[in-house]
Design an enzyme around this catalytic site. Sequence first.
Site, short mmCIF file in Angstrom:
data_model
loop_
_atom_site.label_atom_id
_atom_site.label_comp_id
_atom_site.label_asym_id
_atom_site.label_seq_id
_atom_site.Cartn_x
_atom_site.Cartn_y
_atom_site.Cartn_z
N GLY A 106 3.21 -5.34 -12.57
CA GLY A 106 2.62 -5.29 -11.24
C GLY A 106 3.71 -5.06 -10.21
O GLY A 106 4.34 -6.00 -9.75
N LEU A 159 -9.98 6.77 -16.60
CA LEU A 159 -9.75 6.90 -18.05
C LEU A 159 -9.95 8.31 -18.59
O LEU A 159 -10.55 8.51 -19.65
CB LEU A 159 -10.65 5.92 -18.82
N ASN A 207 -8.01 -3.05 -23.28
CA ASN A 207 -8.15 -2.96 -21.83
C ASN A 207 -9.54 -3.43 -21.41
O ASN A 207 -10.51 -2.68 -21.52
CB ASN A 207 -7.89 -1.51 -21.40
N CYS A 253 -10.15 -2.12 -16.63
CA CYS A 253 -10.07 -0.88 -15.85
C CYS A 253 -11.09 -0.94 -14.72
O CYS A 253 -12.29 -1.05 -14.97
CB CYS A 253 -10.33 0.35 -16.71
N GLY A 288 1.74 -0.83 -7.45
CA GLY A 288 2.99 -0.63 -6.72
C GLY A 288 3.50 -1.95 -6.15
O GLY A 288 2.87 -3.00 -6.32
N THR A 292 -4.80 -3.12 -12.19
CA THR A 292 -4.78 -2.88 -10.74
C THR A 292 -5.80 -3.75 -10.02
O THR A 292 -6.79 -4.19 -10.60
CB THR A 292 -5.07 -1.41 -10.43
#
Lengths: 264, 303
Positions: free
Chosen positions: B243, B73, B127, B130, B217, B193
Site C-alpha cells: 500500500g 481484471l 483475490n 478487487c 499510491g 485498493t
Amino acid sequence: MPSNTKGMNKTVQDLLLLENQQLNNDNFLLKLKSPVHLSGILPGQFVNVEIKSAREIFLRRPFSVLDVDYQNQTISLLVKILGRGSKKLTEITPGQKISVVFPLGKSFTFPDPGDRVLLIGGGSGVAPMLFLAKMCGLPADNVHVLLGAKTINDHINVDDYLKFGHFYYTTEDGSKGERGFVIDHPVFKEQLSKFTRIYTCGPNPMMKAIAASAKKANIICEVSLENMMACGFGVCLCCVEDTNEGHKCVCTEGPVFNVNDLKW
Amino acid sequence: MVDLGIKIHNVEFKNPVLTASGTCGFGEELSDFIDLSRLGGIVVKGTTLNHREGNPYPRMAETPSGMLNAVGLQNKGVKNFVNNIYPRIKDIDTNIIVNVNGSTIDEYIAVTEQINELDKIPAIELNISCPNVKEGGMAFGVSCPSAEAVVKAVRKVYNKTLIVKLSPNVTSIAEIAKAVEGQGADSVSLINTLLGMAIDAEKRRPVLSTVTGGLSGPAVKPIALRMVWQVYNAVKIPVIGMGGIMNATDAIEFILAGASAVQIGTAIFKDPTIPVQVIDGISSYMEKHKIGSISELIGGLQM
C-alpha cells in the site's frame, strides 16, 4: 532511417536538460542529453517524463519525440502546456536532471521507396510528424506536411524541417495558411488521391475525420493516440483503446495504430 | 552480508520484496529494466477462468499522491496463462505467484485447479478484494461468511501455499483476516485498493467510466500500515504488506508493523526499478543498524 533500427531496451535514465526554450504562447522545446545511446528511438515513439516537486503530480507525463541527435545523444521534446504537469516541466531550468523512461511504444511504419506521404499534425501532434518527415527516407517532393493550429501564434517555427518536404498550414482564424481545419485545406480536400500513405497525430476529432476520408479513398492511414496512461510500458492496462481485436494498450501496442484496426 | 531470506508457509523467498499483482504484468514487461531474478517474488496479473476485456476507457485518474484505477481484471483467462505465459516465465529464478479471481466460488475453484497443476507456481494469491468488478471480487472479501466460504472451497482443492488478498473496504480487516485464517489460509496479503472516486468539475462528470475505482499510491500508505499492524496482532499466519510503498524506508515500516514480506505496486508505474532499489535499501538499512537477519525486524515495532 537511422543505421540501427533494431530498437533498444527500455530504460530509466536521468537526462540533463540542455535547453528549455519557449517557442510561443504555450509551446516549449526541451533538449535533453542522454548518458546512453539513443540509436533505437524512432518517429512515433514516446518517452515518459518524471515531474518532481508537487504532490498533485504523481505520475510521469508522456511526450512524443520531436527529434533525436543520435551522434550527440540528445533528444528533443515539444511540450505544450495542457495542465499542471506540463506547466511544471516547462519551468525546469537547464542544468537540472530529469528522469525519463524510454523508448516507449511502437513507431510509425516506414513508407516504401515509391510512396507519396501526407503527414498531418494538429496541436502538439506536430512533434512526431516533424520527426517522421526528417526520418522517413523519401525525397522531399514525396513528403507533404500539413500542420493545423488555432491561430498563427500556436504554430511553431519549422524552418529546420522545410528541406524534408512541402509544408502547408491551416489556422482556425485564417492568420496563417488556409482558414479552417486541416481537413479543409486543398491538399487534403482536393489532392488526397495523390497520396499512398497518411500519417497523423493530433486531437481525436481531427484524426477521426482524417481516418474517415483515408478509409473512403482506400489510403493506408496510421494515427497516433494519446490515451491517459499510468505506466507507459504495458503493466497498468489503463490506456486501452477498443480495437477490432479487443482492448489494446496504447503504450505498448500503439501509440501508432492503422485506422483499420480501430473501431473508428 | 545480511540475510534477507524469509519464509511464508513453506515457500522460501530470497528477499521480502515482491511485485504486486496488476502492476508488473507477468514479470516479462519489467525485464528491460531490472534483473527479475533479484526479486523475492512476482505476483502476476489477476487471472480469471475466462477471458475478460475489463472495463471501458477511461480507467485511470491521477489523484494527490496516488491514482485511481478501474481496469476490471482485464486478462486472457487461465488457459492462456497455462499454455502461453507459464512456459515463458516458469524458469525465472524467483517465486512466481498467480493472483486468482472469480465471479463465483466455482470459478475460483476452476482457476485454482488449473494453477495447481503447474510445478513452478509455489503459491496462489486468492483475490477476494478487487473493487472493480461487478460480480464476485470484493464482494467475497467484505464479510466473514463469504470470505470463509471461498477460502474453504479453494483450500479443499489446493495444498500448496494459499495467500488471501484482503480488502481494506471493511469495518474490521482483522476480523476478516481471522476468518480466512480459520479456513486454512497460509498467509494474508493486504491491502488491495481503497474504493474511491474522481470528478471532473468542468465537465461535471465522473473521470472513470465505472464512476468508482481503486485508490493506490503513497496516499493510502498510513491506512495500509495501520491495517497490517492490526492484522499482524490478530493472526498467527504471516502477513504480506503493501500500500503505497515507494522506497526502502516505506518497506521497513511495513516490516516493523508486522509484514513478513512486502509488495511493490503503483510505484512501479512511476519507476520500474523501484523494487530492486527497495531490496538494496533494505540491505543498507540492516547493515547500518547491524541487523543480521530480516526476520529480526518483522513486527519489531517498539511500543
